[in-house]
Design a protein around this motif. Structure first.
Motif, PDB file in Angstrom:
ATOM      1  N   ALA A 265      33.954  53.042  28.355  1.00 22.09           N
ATOM      2  CA  ALA A 265      34.297  53.696  27.266  1.00 22.09           C
ATOM      3  C   ALA A 265      33.898  55.053  27.005  1.00 22.09           C
ATOM      4  N   ASP A 266      33.243  55.507  28.291  1.00 29.52           N
ATOM      5  CA  ASP A 266      32.948  57.046  28.509  1.00 29.52           C
ATOM      6  C   ASP A 266      34.128  57.818  29.254  1.00 29.52           C
ATOM      7  N   ASP A 267      35.240  57.390  28.988  1.00 31.72           N
ATOM      8  CA  ASP A 267      36.299  57.985  29.767  1.00 31.72           C
ATOM      9  C   ASP A 267      36.559  57.898  31.163  1.00 31.72           C
ATOM     10  N   THR A 268      35.939  56.916  31.689  1.00 32.79           N
ATOM     11  CA  THR A 268      36.067  56.922  33.128  1.00 32.79           C
ATOM     12  C   THR A 268      36.361  55.404  33.547  1.00 32.79           C
ATOM     13  N   ILE A 269      37.293  55.439  34.694  1.00 35.07           N
ATOM     14  CA  ILE A 269      37.602  54.270  35.262  1.00 35.07           C
ATOM     15  C   ILE A 269      37.255  54.161  36.721  1.00 35.07           C
ATOM     16  N   ASN A 270      36.431  53.191  37.116  1.00 38.30           N
ATOM     17  CA  ASN A 270      36.018  52.887  38.324  1.00 38.30           C
ATOM     18  C   ASN A 270      37.056  52.160  38.845  1.00 38.30           C
ATOM     19  N   ILE A 271      37.868  52.725  40.045  1.00 38.66           N
ATOM     20  CA  ILE A 271      38.813  52.098  40.824  1.00 38.66           C
ATOM     21  C   ILE A 271      38.170  51.348  41.966  1.00 38.66           C
ATOM     22  N   CYS A 272      37.985  49.913  41.839  1.00 41.39           N
ATOM     23  CA  CYS A 272      37.000  49.270  42.805  1.00 41.39           C
ATOM     24  C   CYS A 272      38.097  48.526  44.032  1.00 41.39           C
ATOM     25  N   GLU A 273      37.386  48.759  45.152  1.00 35.23           N
ATOM     26  CA  GLU A 273      38.287  48.178  46.318  1.00 35.23           C
ATOM     27  C   GLU A 273      37.075  47.181  46.878  1.00 35.23           C
ATOM     28  N   MET A 274      37.289  45.919  46.698  1.00 33.96           N
ATOM     29  CA  MET A 274      36.465  44.814  47.293  1.00 33.96           C
ATOM     30  C   MET A 274      36.857  44.542  48.814  1.00 33.96           C
ATOM     31  N   LYS A 275      35.984  44.872  49.833  1.00 36.28           N
ATOM     32  CA  LYS A 275      36.431  44.716  51.073  1.00 36.28           C
ATOM     33  C   LYS A 275      35.482  43.911  51.843  1.00 36.28           C
ATOM     34  N   TYR A 276      35.744  42.614  52.451  1.00 41.30           N
ATOM     35  CA  TYR A 276      34.710  42.082  53.326  1.00 41.30           C
ATOM     36  C   TYR A 276      34.899  42.630  54.735  1.00 41.30           C
ATOM     37  N   ALA A 277      33.828  42.842  55.497  1.00 41.49           N
ATOM     38  CA  ALA A 277      33.713  43.111  56.566  1.00 41.49           C
ATOM     39  C   ALA A 277      32.563  42.660  57.270  1.00 41.49           C
ATOM     40  N   LYS A 278      32.573  42.444  58.724  1.00 46.55           N
ATOM     41  CA  LYS A 278      31.337  41.776  59.416  1.00 46.55           C
ATOM     42  C   LYS A 278      30.570  43.091  59.660  1.00 46.55           C
ATOM     43  N   ASP A 279      30.753  44.334  59.270  1.00 46.63           N
ATOM     44  CA  ASP A 279      30.053  45.474  59.728  1.00 46.63           C
ATOM     45  C   ASP A 279      30.569  46.507  58.508  1.00 46.63           C
ATOM     46  N   GLU A 280      30.081  47.530  58.662  1.00 41.79           N
ATOM     47  CA  GLU A 280      30.236  48.632  57.677  1.00 41.79           C
ATOM     48  C   GLU A 280      31.669  48.705  57.700  1.00 41.79           C
TER      49      GLU A 280
END
Length: 187
Positions: A115-130
């Motif tokens: 509602a604060d005029d922002t959109i988080n574009i989320c990437e969900m990534k499973y990885a065994k390390d960073e």
């Protein structure tokens, strides 16, 4: 609602039951796809397939499901718990805009449309390390954000948010990441 709060408790119990039913359906789907069809091949099948493509796919899918069931924790980590937001995913086929420019379209795992005029574009990534962002993946992220912006004609601020098992490895391509949430933040 009566003075004992019975209706509120009944409603809360219904919500919990619905979540449990949803989780059962997801577990049955995972079992059917990754375990049931492989019975009899090897008694250590699950352990022995840890580096296989199907195990990697399952891990990614399972991690996405965990993330989708922990939206309040994700919002808390991002510091937006008190901000009204709608959470959804997005996909779009290639398209031509009103100026004739061609766009590739794309798919976004999760959007937190605030509602604060922002959109988080989320990437969900499973990885065994960073998780490591390289030049081609950085470009794909930029293209996807542009496609989303044009297709939805949004004027909101767009922020890349990565939800990963162990964070994003800092390198020359990770600068476009505005915020991170790790697996530890979910629990």
């Amino acid at each position: 609602m009566n003075t004992n709060g019975i209706i509120g408790r009944e409603y809360e119990q219904k919500l919990i039951l619905e979540r449990c039913k949803s989780s059962k359906v997801e577990l049955i789907a995972i079992y059917t796809r990754f375990v049931a069809n492989n019975s009899g091949q090897d008694q250590n099948f699950w352990s022995n397939m840890r580096n296989s493509g199907s195990r990697t796919a399952w891990s990614g899918y399972a991690f996405e499901q965990v993330c989708l069931h922990h939206i309040p924790q994700i919002k808390k980590t991002l510091g937006i718990s008190g901000v009204l937001a709608n959470v959804y995913s997005w996909s779009c086929r290639p398209f031509v805009d009103s100026t004739g420019a061609e766009w590739r379209g794309g798919q976004i795992d999760m959007l937190i449309d605030r509602a604060d005029d922002t959109i988080n574009i989320c990437e969900m990534k499973y990885a065994k390390d960073e998780f490591v962002i390289d030049a081609s993946y950085e470009q794909r992220l930029r293209d996807r954000m542009s496609s989303f912006s044009v297709a939805n004609k949004t004027k909101k601020a767009l922020l890349h948010t990565f939800i990963t098992t162990y964070g994003v490895k800092q390198n020359m391509y990770s600068g476009l990441v505005n915020s991170e949430v790790t697996m530890n933040d979910l629990f």
